[in-house]
Scaffold this motif. Structure first.
Motif, PDB file in Angstrom:
ATOM      1  N   ARG A  29       0.844  -1.207   0.000  1.00  0.00           N
ATOM      2  CA  ARG A  29       0.000   0.000   0.000  1.00  0.00           C
ATOM      3  C   ARG A  29       0.870   1.244   0.000  1.00  0.00           C
ATOM      4  NH1 ARG A  29      -3.516  -1.545   4.237  1.00  0.00           N
ATOM      5  NH2 ARG A  29      -2.851  -3.584   3.585  1.00  0.00           N
ATOM      6  N   ASP A  30       0.303   2.335  -0.476  1.00  0.00           N
ATOM      7  CA  ASP A  30       1.031   3.597  -0.312  1.00  0.00           C
ATOM      8  C   ASP A  30       0.156   4.552   0.496  1.00  0.00           C
ATOM      9  OD1 ASP A  30      -0.810   4.677  -2.046  1.00  0.00           O
ATOM     10  OD2 ASP A  30       0.620   5.097  -3.659  1.00  0.00           O
ATOM     11  N   GLN A  31       0.507   5.825   0.464  1.00  0.00           N
ATOM     12  CA  GLN A  31      -0.186   6.788   1.326  1.00  0.00           C
ATOM     13  C   GLN A  31      -1.517   7.231   0.734  1.00  0.00           C
ATOM     14  OE1 GLN A  31       2.734   6.972  -0.100  1.00  0.00           O
ATOM     15  NE2 GLN A  31       4.326   7.147   1.450  1.00  0.00           N
ATOM     16  N   GLY A  70      11.254   6.212  -3.433  1.00  0.00           N
ATOM     17  CA  GLY A  70      10.745   6.659  -2.137  1.00  0.00           C
ATOM     18  C   GLY A  70       9.370   6.093  -1.838  1.00  0.00           C
ATOM     19  N   LEU A  72       6.626   7.423  -2.859  1.00  0.00           N
ATOM     20  CA  LEU A  72       5.843   8.587  -2.444  1.00  0.00           C
ATOM     21  C   LEU A  72       4.945   9.138  -3.538  1.00  0.00           C
ATOM     22  CD1 LEU A  72       8.663  10.149  -0.336  1.00  0.00           C
ATOM     23  CD2 LEU A  72       6.330   9.747   0.491  1.00  0.00           C
ATOM     24  N   LEU A  74       2.052   8.456  -4.332  1.00  0.00           N
ATOM     25  CA  LEU A  74       0.694   8.596  -3.767  1.00  0.00           C
ATOM     26  C   LEU A  74      -0.405   7.960  -4.604  1.00  0.00           C
ATOM     27  CD1 LEU A  74       0.644  12.346  -2.533  1.00  0.00           C
ATOM     28  CD2 LEU A  74       1.508  10.355  -1.328  1.00  0.00           C
ATOM     29  N   ALA A 328      -1.378  16.590   4.876  1.00  0.00           N
ATOM     30  CA  ALA A 328      -1.913  15.281   5.253  1.00  0.00           C
ATOM     31  C   ALA A 328      -2.597  15.321   6.618  1.00  0.00           C
ATOM     32  CB  ALA A 328      -0.803  14.237   5.274  1.00  0.00           C
ATOM     33  N   PHE A 336      -3.319  12.309   2.146  1.00  0.00           N
ATOM     34  CA  PHE A 336      -3.828  13.079   1.012  1.00  0.00           C
ATOM     35  C   PHE A 336      -3.321  12.474  -0.276  1.00  0.00           C
ATOM     36  CE2 PHE A 336       0.105  15.733   1.066  1.00  0.00           C
ATOM     37  CZ  PHE A 336       0.312  15.949  -0.289  1.00  0.00           C
TER      38      PHE A 336
ATOM     39  N   ARG B  12       3.305   8.519   6.693  1.00  0.00           N
ATOM     40  CA  ARG B  12       4.404   7.701   6.139  1.00  0.00           C
ATOM     41  C   ARG B  12       5.115   8.461   5.019  1.00  0.00           C
ATOM     42  NH1 ARG B  12       5.154   2.792   3.344  1.00  0.00           N
ATOM     43  NH2 ARG B  12       2.956   2.435   2.966  1.00  0.00           N
ATOM     44  N   TRP B  45       2.737   2.468  11.200  1.00  0.00           N
ATOM     45  CA  TRP B  45       1.671   1.831  10.400  1.00  0.00           C
ATOM     46  C   TRP B  45       1.505   0.371  10.809  1.00  0.00           C
ATOM     47  CZ3 TRP B  45      -0.034   3.233   4.873  1.00  0.00           C
ATOM     48  CH2 TRP B  45      -0.174   4.619   4.758  1.00  0.00           C
TER      49      TRP B  45
END
Ligand SMILES: Cc1cc2nc3c(=O)[nH]c(=O)nc-3n(C[C@H](O)[C@H](O)[C@H](O)COP(=O)(O)OP(=O)(O)OC[C@H]3O[C@@H](n4cnc5c(N)ncnc54)[C@H](O)[C@@H]3O)c2cc1C
Ligand code: SF4
Ligand code: SF4
Lengths: 460, 386
Positions: A29-31, A70, A72, A74, A328, A336, B12, B45
């Protein structure tokens, strides 16, 4: 998978392979708001040779491979949609060379933006690279793999992928190739005059191979920087303001911020203009020219440059901007995701009103803005939705808002950037069949077994 | 679990992996393991996932939770205020939950058992606590101005004992009046607390407080920043009124009492987490070094609030979860110290001393740099070394 795990351990070392539930959970999973999906293994390679060996093994076993920097982005691009191996590149973190005179750096595929910045500050204080506002652990390679942009995108030639001077990449069949001048002579100074093969890895979301080394342009770092804040009563004049100011060639970075929050800012978009110089005189001259270029507006309309107290300046200056990550926490919920749309600058007012409508319809918190790319050749318009990770309903509404924003962007004549897998399908539906065929032919030629980040840019 | 309501607020985003100046990874656990799961955000997490039943308690999960060195780099660098304020407390709370289950990683269990059984993590007889004083004239505490609290590492570890001798001699040279608790000293509980065993910590704190009270101790000098932190923050929070200084504070104050001397050396200083980030003191040791003629102070790229932990914090010195391989924080730190061209790597904590001494050997750098504690440097400059 058992046998493969053992072979992976032989390649990178036991401690750098995991198929434990804990790593599967984190790398699934990511953010953002995309559905999680477990990898079968997470592998941390330490060299190009190790990446090659992993890819050869994956090919033999027809196991998907998802490169990750990274992590990141999203928008779920590092979520292993079809399982397989997540290749976390961050152990490949060496800065190989900085050529001070020709102003480029060569770094490994897992070097982060922050670490390169710090390295340059210490050893080459007269140079800088273009930083995105992503958290500093985002990687240079991950960022160009999605056509990222940043603080020098306005003044120094556009997307970060356009600042790439050369690549070393491992193909989906395991061969390592060099692209750009480094393929022919020792230096990593340019992609021209050779046929430009680097494009095969830029904007492809890791579906065509793994970037293991990258040459990236550096730029002079002026001694001083300042910020001008222009506040307008209407988004309608922003395209012309941007046109006029970019025309002066005096601004380094330009970001428009259209925020429904705080309330007092609603309906008062601001344009943040970063100016750099090497002396007070140069700064005064540049600021003067910028002011002059928009005099027509501040003399005739209710708009103008805001006085900016020093404490506020520090919030806008510097890179990457930590305050962006704080978005976030707007919903007190640690999340976010944004739709970044690459679109012509004149579409800005339309994008704003579409964004407000979508946010209102789905009852979500949205912040909008745009970073100017090139001399206004286009912009990266963002609709950022903050959500609360502990509130499923809020997350579902935010996901719907994102999907609708992707479609609205395409209708407006823009293209969603780093789009989620469903957003990519929206793009492909609008794309010329000939272009899709070419993409497919390239993919099947490079990746006959379809192992690279499957689920992305899957043109049907 | 305490702080449960905050867990989902971690984005995160990973700011916490780097120091404020971005030089390199600065979370010792993440530096060593390199999986996202061992980064501060990954850990948060996973704690949430565990509480929600999405991952089960496993050996790997425990390893992730107990590998944090409680160094607080993440606290310094975290992007989100509410998380930032409580980051390490959240990890300690999760450890406390695991302690309640009774299923601890072997080295953690052994450490806690030894402290419980013997009052020290070495499992040695309390009589051995005086071994470091052999050949020295160090009185037991009676009515001196200060109690010098030696701590476990200073009392039992060979390197720590050498540091204890240096500190005692330097304080004597500076004319400080102090005594020790000797065999009656027990573990201060700082790392027991960091490992989440709050009941054992309470028990230790109560016993020590009684010991201080019985002796009429008013002021303490702590050899170890870990003890300093426990007395200053945890004991005080539990109502214990103790005036505590780290030995470097006294040396900084009294350096003029020592007939100075000179040391021609290039010195780099390694900030201990429990003095620096935990207690915001970055100056006392530098002021001692700055007060010695001939010393040229060369800062490492990661210094003060950006300092890299030696990897021995949060109980890791005893549980050794971060190991001693080339990717371990202590090895990274020694390489960083070597980059400064310093002849001496100065330390102010017995744990850092031992960790970095070992790392110098592992890096085969004995000919280039030597690890010295601040008190030892003072003695060397004053010509009172050995
Ligand atoms: C607060 C915030 C602000 C942001 N601001 C910006 C901004 O100003 N500009 C901007 O451009 N982005 C921004 N982003 C988006 C994103 O974080 C960045 O683009 C980031 O640089 C992506 O890099 P990464 O290393 O995290 O890539 P990842 O998320 O790890 O990967 C991105 C894509 O690249 C692929 N990939 C990764 N590494 C490799 C490799 N070595 N070889 C081949 N493919 C690879 C992955 O498979 C994936 O498809 C922001 C994000 C946040 C959270
Ligand atoms: S702990 Fe703070 S800095 Fe680290 S990932 Fe979480 S929110 Fe970001
Ligand atoms: S306290 Fe130190 S070791 Fe623990 S998570 Fe934070 S940075 Fe990592």
């Amino acid at each position: 998978m058992e046998g493969i795990l053992k072979e992976l351990e032989d390649i990178v070392g036991r401690r750098y392979v995991s198929a434990s539930p804990e790593e599967k959970y984190i790398y699934s999973r990511d953010q953002g708001l995309q559905e999680p999906h477990d990898p079968d293994a997470v592998v941390l390679p330490g060299s190009t040779e190790e990446v090659q060996a992993v890819i050869r093994l994956a090919n033999r076993e027809r196991v998907p491979v998802v490169p990750m920097g990274g992590g990141l982005v999203l928008s779920g691009l590092t979520i292993p949609q079809k399982g397989g191996i997540v290749l976390d590149m961050k152990r490949m973190n060496r800065i190989i060379e900085v050529n001070e005179t020709s102003r480029y750096a060569v770094v490994e595929g897992g070097v982060s933006q922050g670490v390169l910045k710090a390295y340059l500050e210490r050893r080459h204080p007269g140079l800088k690279h273009s930083l995105p506002d992503a958290p500093p652990v985002a990687t240079i390679a991950g960022n160009v793999a999605i056509h990222g942009s940043g603080h020098l995108s306005q003044s120094e030639g556009g997307f970060h992928s356009e600042m790439v001077t050369g690549l070393e990449a491992v193909l989906p069949t395991g061969e390592a190739v060099r692209l750009g001048s480094c393929s022919t002579v020792p230096g990593w100074f340019s992609r021209a005059p050779l046929p430009d093969l680097a494009g095969l890895f830029l904007g492809w979301n890791g579906t065509t191979g793994i970037i293991t080394k990258i040459g990236i342009k550096l730029f002079p770092k002026p001694k001083m920087e300042d910020i001008l804040v222009y506040m307008t009563g209407s988004v309608d004049i922003l395209p012309d303001l941007i046109y006029r100011i970019t025309g002066t060639e005096m601004a380094e970075d330009m970001v428009a911020a259209i925020s429904p929050k705080p309330d007092w800012l609603r309906g008062f978009p601001i344009l943040l203009i970063t100016v750099t110089a090497n002396s007070e005189e140069e700064m005064a001259m540049k600021v003067g020219i910028i002011r002059e270029s928009v005099r027509h507006y501040y003399q005739t309309m209710e708009s103008g440059f805001m006085p900016v107290p020093p404490y506020m300046k520090s919030q806008f200056l510097g890179a990457p901007l930590k305050d962006l990550s704080k978005f976030a926490d707007v919903m007190k919920g640690g999340g976010f995701e944004y739709v970044g749309s690459i679109m012509p600058v004149e579409k800005l007012p339309g994008a704003c009103s579409a964004g407000l409508d979508i946010a209102e319809k789905h009852r979500v918190t949205c912040s909008m803005g745009a970073r100017v790319i090139g001399r206004g050749h286009c912009m990266m318009f963002f609709n950022a939705y903050a959500f609360n990770r502990a509130d499923e309903d809020n997350m579902a509404r935010s996901a719907l808002a994102l999907e609708e924003t992707n479609r609205a962007t395409l209708e407006l004549g823009g293209i969603p950037w780093k789009a989620e897998a469903p957003g990519q399908q929206d793009i492909l539906r609008k794309m010329e069949p000939g272009t899709i065929q070419l993409m497919n032919r390239i993919r099947s030629l490079l990746d006959p077994n379809g192992i690279m980040n499957p689920g992305n840019w899957e043109a049907r | 679990m305490e702080y449960q309501e905050l867990l989902h607020r971690c984005f995160r985003c990973g700011w916490c992996k780097l120091p404020l100046n971005f030089v390199d990874i600065n979370c010792p656990a993440y530096m060593t393991y390199r999986f996202e799961s061992f980064s501060p955000g990954g850990r948060l997490w996973l704690i949430r996932a565990w509480l929600q039943g999405d991952v089960e308690m496993s050996d790997r999960f425990r390893e992730i939770i107990f590998s944090c060195a409680t160094c607080k780099n993440c606290v310094e660098a975290c992007a989100l205020p509410k998380i930032k304020d409580n980051l390490v407390d959240i990890v300690i709370a999760a450890r406390n939950e695991i302690v309640q289950t009774g299923k601890l990683p072997g080295p953690v269990r052994d450490y806690l058992m030894r402290v419980y059984d013997t009052g020290n993590p070495y499992g040695k007889p309390q009589a051995d606590r005086l071994r470091w004083t052999d050949g020295l004239d160090v009185p037991l505490y009676r009515d001196q101005e200060f109690l010098l609290f030696i701590g476990d590492v200073g009392a039992f570890d060979e390197s720590g004992m050498e540091m204890a001798r240096n500190v005692a001699k330097a304080l004597q040279l500076a004319g400080v009046s102090f005594g020790i608790m000797g065999e009656e000293e027990i573990s201060d509980g700082n790392d027991v607390y960091a490992l989440g065993e709050k009941d054992l910590f309470k028990h230790l704190a109560e016993r020590l407080m009684k010991g201080f009270g019985d002796r009429g101790v008013k002021k303490i000098i702590a050899l170890s920043p870990h003890s300093y932190n426990a007395f200053k923050n945890y004991y005080a929070a539990a109502g214990g009124k103790i005036d505590v200084l780290h030995f470097s504070h006294l040396l900084a104050l009294k350096l003029s009492n020592i007939n100075g001397g000179t040391l021609q050396a290039r010195v780099t200083f390694h900030d201990p987490c429990y003095l620096g980030r935990w207690n915001n003191d970055y100056n006392a040791c530098r002021s001692v070094l700055g007060g010695i003629r001939g010393i040229e102070l060369a800062e490492m790229e990661r210094n003060r609030a950006n300092s890299l932990c030696c990897g021995g914090g949060g109980g890791n010195f005893f549980t050794a979860m971060l190991g001693s391989g080339p990717d371990s924080p202590s090895r990274h730190r020694v390489r960083e110290a070597l980059d400064t061209g310093a002849d001496i790597l100065a330390v102010a904590c017995p744990i850092c001393r031992k960790m970095l001494e070992d790392a110098v050997k592992d890096e085969s750098a004995e000919d280039s740099i030597r690890v010295r504690d601040i008190a030892g440097i003072v003695l060397e400059a004053a010509g009172a070394w050995h």
